[in-house]
Design a protein around this motif. Structure first.
Motif: not given
Ligand code: F6R
Length: 614
Positions: A302-307, A348-353, A400-404, A409-411, A486-492, A610-612
């Motif tokens: 997965g990437c980012g939050t999904a990772n 494979a974990i992905s919010q957007s798929g 919202g672009v930042a996943s919450t 729910t992935q967890l 940390a990721l949330k704070l960086k990106e927002l 979603s980063v396609t």
């Protein structure tokens, strides 16, 4: 998380319904449909894709004029997002049409029952059974309201249902359990909506339905009952939000709304995942139990939050199943020539798929003949389509672009996967699995409690709004929480933020500590191992060097008190499940800090939802 509209009045129902759907499209957008009552018949059209596809179809094949109608925008839970699965669904003879939001847990049993009685069901949805059941009732002589009450008593799960009967053209009936439904009260017309955005341009007088209630709207009025037919009352209120605020349910950002939706989202992610015997069951696992018993390695990508969700999953899956589990950033995976066999399960974990890096990783795994299971929020997206199995997270659209809610729910889905594997492979007894499932069932309430203290976190954001750097520390399952914070704070907020495993501090990062540096510390629950005490020692060390410690720990954990400049109390839960609740204050902090800094929280700079591209 679908959008629902109902209308009865003097205007053209098609215009009112389509306009309402446009306002609700943010709730779901994989298909849309409409049903109008006309001349003792139901006229309907429904199309996969965005609402624009439905509008185009109606332009080409106009529907008859009508003043009673219902409509739906879908966020698929059961069945792929195609024309057939789109709502409305009709009963056997097409007399009744139904739209639905939610998940009907006992639908498989009811579907069997209907099929045995000779009903032909056309779609893969859980919704269609309700149209057949309601139609059976009205054909047998019940009025639509009674039919709805009778059917709702038989349903389990969470649902909002809205129905029309072509033999009773001036009435729309709706019902709700654990799923939102509001009535718009007009003059000579009334409305149904999954939220007020559906009708706010027509009326600002609203009636919120209570749990397990049925509402009947006609031109002249609105009446409410419970599922047994007893008279009941909704809560009447005046809406003073503007349209933009209405879509966000009164919140300033979709992200904040999505943070507050998390108790509901976790509840939905858990819904229908075990049968009456307490056995776990997952949706579309097309890998046989024998194959799952042969799995000798799991690799989570997965990437980012999904990772980070994958990092938490590793702790849980290895602990419950004793299968070695690796976690890898999807974009690194295939380039290192990983060792994959038929007995490797790639998750494979992905919010957007649709994340290209994750998609390429699973394509590589498929080529090497590994089994692939997707954990995904978007039904019908590419990653689940190309996987052997999928567990949907049922969070509803995340705008919202930042996943919450996507992350939480992935967890939950990862925990369910771990428990399912443990069940199939017999590495945990049934009662042990049931005990964890019971703990999971408490998570919505725990998250609710953490959210109730949001003002304290907002105060903290105000206090640190000029800070240039923030650190996050965690151990074990709390380490990915620190990374996510940390990721949330960086990106927002666009400020320097880093997450560390607390044990790593002394190997270098402790040099970063200086007077007044805010450090969030995620303290594991007190337990048999030494994790908790080791974390407390780390907090002591950084505080002695001037750090300002913000300590997230169990509410009655007095051992941390002397070393905490700020305490954020967490409900007591098992260590492996703590990330679900410990993440929430960090989300609130980033959201609020970014708001105070004047940033666009829903669309942070340089980022896309979603980063396609790779
Ligand atoms: C961070 C965030 C991203 C995504 C990542 C993967 O808040 O949202 O890090 O988690 O881009 O996206 P999905 O889950 O759609 O594959």
């Amino acid at each position: 998380m679908c959008g629902i509209v109902g209308y009865v009045g003097e205007k053209q129902a098609q215009d009112v319904v389509i306009e309402g759907l446009r306002r609700l499209e943010y709730r779901g957008y994989d298909s849309a449909g409409i049903a109008l009552v006309h001349d003792d018949r139901i006229a309907t059209d429904k199309r996969a894709g965005k609402l624009a596809n439905l509008e185009k179809a109606i332009d080409e094949h106009p529907l008859p004029s009508s003043t009673t109608g219902i409509g739906h925008t879908r966020w698929a839970t059961h069945g792929a997002p195609n024309d057939t699965n789109a709502h409305p669904h009709l009963g056997a003879s097409g007399r009744v049409a139904v739209v639905h939001n939610g998940i009907i847990e006992n639908f498989a049993r009811l579907r069997d029952e209907l099929e045995r009685a000779g009903h032909e069901l056309l779609s893969e949805t859980d919704t269609e059974i309700t149209a057949h059941l309601i139609e059976d009732e009205v054909v047998a002589g019940a009025d639509l309201t009674t039919a709805m009450q009778n059917v709702c008593r038989r349903l389990e799960g969470a649902f909002t249902l809205v129905a029309v009967d072509s033999h009773d053209p001036a009435r729309v009936v709706a019902a709700r359990r654990n799923s939102p439904l509001v009535v718009g009260i007009g003059e000579g017309e009334n409305f149904i909506g999954s939220d007020v955005a559906a009708f706010i341009e027509h009326t600002r007088e609203a009636l919120e339905l209570g749990q397990d209630q049925v509402v009947t709207i006609t031109r002249e009025g609105v009446s409410v009952t419970d599922f047994d037919g007893n008279e009941a009352e909704g809560r009447r209120y005046h809406v003073d939000w503007d349209l933009a605020a209405a879509e966000k349910d009164g919140f300033d950002w979709f992200m904040r709304k999505e943070i507050f939706e998390q108790p509901r989202a976790i509840g939905d992610a858990l819904l229908g995942r075990h049968d009456e015997d307490g056995q776990l069951k997952l949706d579309e696992v097309r890998i046989s139990d024998d194959e799952l018993r042969d799995i000798d390695k799991i690799i989570i990508v997965g990437c980012g939050t999904a990772n980070y969700a994958g990092m938490v999953a590793k702790y849980a899956i290895e602990h419950w199943t004793r299968i070695p589990c690796e976690v890898e950033l999807a974009h690194e995976f295939r380039y290192r020539d990983p060792i994959l066999t038929r007995n490797t399960l790639v998750v494979a974990i992905s919010q957007s798929g649709e994340t290209a890096d994750t998609l390429m990783a699973i394509r590589h795994a498929v080529k090497q003949r590994a089994k692939v299971l997707a954990i995904c929020n978007t039904n019908g997206s590419t990653i689940p389509r190309e996987s052997d199995a999928v567990i949907y997270t049922h969070a509803g659209p995340e705008i919202g672009v930042a996943s919450t809610k996507g992350f939480l729910t992935q967890l939950v889905a990862c925990y369910l996967l771990g428990l399912y594997l443990a069940q199939v492979r017999g590495t945990k007894y049934g009662d042990e699995i049931a005990a964890v499932v019971r703990e999971l069932a408490q998570m919505p309430a725990h998250v609710e409690r953490v959210l109730a203290d949001a003002e304290t976190i907002y105060g903290l954001a105000e206090r640190f709004k000029d800070t240039k750097s923030v650190l996050f520390l965690g151990r074990h399952a709390g380490f990915p929480v620190a990374l996510e914070g940390a990721l949330k704070l960086k990106e927002l907020a666009y400020i320097h933020a880093e997450g560390f495993a607390a044990g790593e501090l002394k190997h270098g990062p402790i040099a970063l500590i200086e007077e007044g540096l805010p450090v969030f510390c995620v303290v594991p629950p007190r337990g048999r191992d030494q994790l908790h005490d080791k974390m407390v020692s780390a907090i002591q060390e950084i505080r002695a060097r001037g750090a300002l410690t913000i300590v997230l720990a169990e509410e009655d954990d007095d051992e941390v008190t002397p070393y905490a400049d700020v305490r954020i109390p967490l409900p007591t839960v098992p260590t492996l499940l703590q990330p679900v609740i410990a993440t929430v204050p960090l989300q609130l902090f980033s959201c609020e800090l970014a708001t105070l800094m004047g940033h666009d929280v829903d669309q942070p700079r340089n980022l896309a939802k979603s980063v396609t591209v790779e």
